[in-house]
Design a protein around this motif. Structure first.
Motif, PDB file in Angstrom:
ATOM      1  N   ASP A  15       0.982  -0.850  -0.247  1.00  0.00           N
ATOM      2  CA  ASP A  15      -0.012  -0.052   0.000  1.00  0.00           C
ATOM      3  C   ASP A  15       0.365   1.338   0.184  1.00  0.00           C
ATOM      4  OD1 ASP A  15      -2.052  -1.369   0.101  1.00  0.00           O
ATOM      5  OD2 ASP A  15      -2.583  -1.409   2.355  1.00  0.00           O
ATOM      6  N   ILE A  16       2.109   1.060   0.762  1.00  0.00           N
ATOM      7  CA  ILE A  16       2.581   2.216   1.039  1.00  0.00           C
ATOM      8  C   ILE A  16       3.602   2.437  -0.559  1.00  0.00           C
ATOM      9  CG2 ILE A  16       5.106   3.220   2.145  1.00  0.00           C
ATOM     10  CD1 ILE A  16       4.197   1.835   4.533  1.00  0.00           C
ATOM     11  N   LYS A  17       4.197   1.645  -0.736  1.00  0.00           N
ATOM     12  CA  LYS A  17       4.217   1.423  -2.609  1.00  0.00           C
ATOM     13  C   LYS A  17       3.443   2.118  -3.601  1.00  0.00           C
ATOM     14  CE  LYS A  17       7.830  -1.969  -2.130  1.00  0.00           C
ATOM     15  NZ  LYS A  17       8.918  -2.833  -2.513  1.00  0.00           N
ATOM     16  N   GLN A  18       2.510   2.377  -3.583  1.00  0.00           N
ATOM     17  CA  GLN A  18       1.329   2.299  -4.071  1.00  0.00           C
ATOM     18  C   GLN A  18       1.222   3.806  -4.038  1.00  0.00           C
ATOM     19  OE1 GLN A  18      -0.677   1.486  -6.576  1.00  0.00           O
ATOM     20  NE2 GLN A  18      -2.150   2.916  -7.075  1.00  0.00           N
ATOM     21  N   ALA A  19       1.163   4.164  -3.036  1.00  0.00           N
ATOM     22  CA  ALA A  19       1.041   5.774  -2.689  1.00  0.00           C
ATOM     23  C   ALA A  19       2.244   6.476  -3.150  1.00  0.00           C
ATOM     24  CB  ALA A  19       1.371   5.778  -1.528  1.00  0.00           C
ATOM     25  N   LEU A  20       3.284   6.041  -3.022  1.00  0.00           N
ATOM     26  CA  LEU A  20       4.595   6.152  -3.511  1.00  0.00           C
ATOM     27  C   LEU A  20       4.552   6.496  -4.703  1.00  0.00           C
ATOM     28  CD1 LEU A  20       6.991   5.295  -0.626  1.00  0.00           C
ATOM     29  CD2 LEU A  20       6.500   7.554  -1.388  1.00  0.00           C
ATOM     30  N   LEU A  21       4.381   5.226  -5.584  1.00  0.00           N
ATOM     31  CA  LEU A  21       4.471   5.743  -7.299  1.00  0.00           C
ATOM     32  C   LEU A  21       2.739   6.450  -7.610  1.00  0.00           C
ATOM     33  CD1 LEU A  21       5.579   1.438  -7.534  1.00  0.00           C
ATOM     34  CD2 LEU A  21       6.632   3.555  -8.324  1.00  0.00           C
ATOM     35  N   VAL A  22       1.852   6.126  -6.960  1.00  0.00           N
ATOM     36  CA  VAL A  22       1.110   6.429  -7.988  1.00  0.00           C
ATOM     37  C   VAL A  22      -0.385   7.934  -7.603  1.00  0.00           C
ATOM     38  CG1 VAL A  22      -1.287   6.169  -8.855  1.00  0.00           C
ATOM     39  CG2 VAL A  22       0.146   4.638  -8.756  1.00  0.00           C
TER      40      VAL A  22
END
Length: 156
Positions: A15-22
């Motif tokens: 979820d954190i990576k999703q937030a950081l990428l998108v």
């Protein structure tokens, strides 16, 4: 290794990576589109949020590695450790409590779970049945005796 904890941490990392990428790049772009960046509070907030998420990602990756390396077979068989069920007596109040020592991620409000990183939990780790321990907690010093100990090897 507690697989359910690992799965929970990996989902949080995803979820954190999703937030950081998108999500956060979109917020930064939207805020940057409002003009002068030197006095743009939304832009500064979006950058701060990105930094916070990056730090959290690093922390989670480290924690995932720690949890993944936990080898249940190497835990002591006669001393309290992760997964142990411990019955203690509060020597001041004469009350008995039974707890299962768990990782902080496993607490989920369960009243019979005690985190191994809490003051009482960390004081119990490495102790044997019959030992008396003193624990410094925010309210002062508490004294406990370990009445019964079942390690993860006994409980599992």
């Amino acid at each position: 290794m507690p697989k359910h904890v690992l799965a929970k941490l990996e989902k949080e990392l995803k979820d954190i990576k999703q937030a950081l990428l998108v999500d956060i790049p979109q917020e930064i772009a939207r805020a940057a589109g409002q003009g002068d960046l030197s006095e743009n509070a939304e832009y500064e907030q979006a950058l701060a949020k990105r930094d916070m998420f990056q730090n959290k990602m690093v922390t989670l990756e480290k924690r995932i590695a720690e949890v993944a390396s936990l080898d249940i077979s190497r835990l002591p068989k006669t001393r309290a450790a992760y997964g142990s069920k411990v019955t203690i007596l509060d020597l001041d109040s004469e009350e008995e409590f039974t707890y299962t020592l768990v990782l902080p991620e496993e607490l989920d409000g369960h009243p019979q779970h005690l985190s191994i990183s809490s003051p009482i939990g960390s004081a119990l780790v490495g102790q044997e049945e019959g030992n008396e321990i003193r624990v410094l907690i925010p309210a002062g010093v508490r004294r406990f005796e370990i009445l019964e100990l079942k390690t993860i090897h006994d409980v599992a």
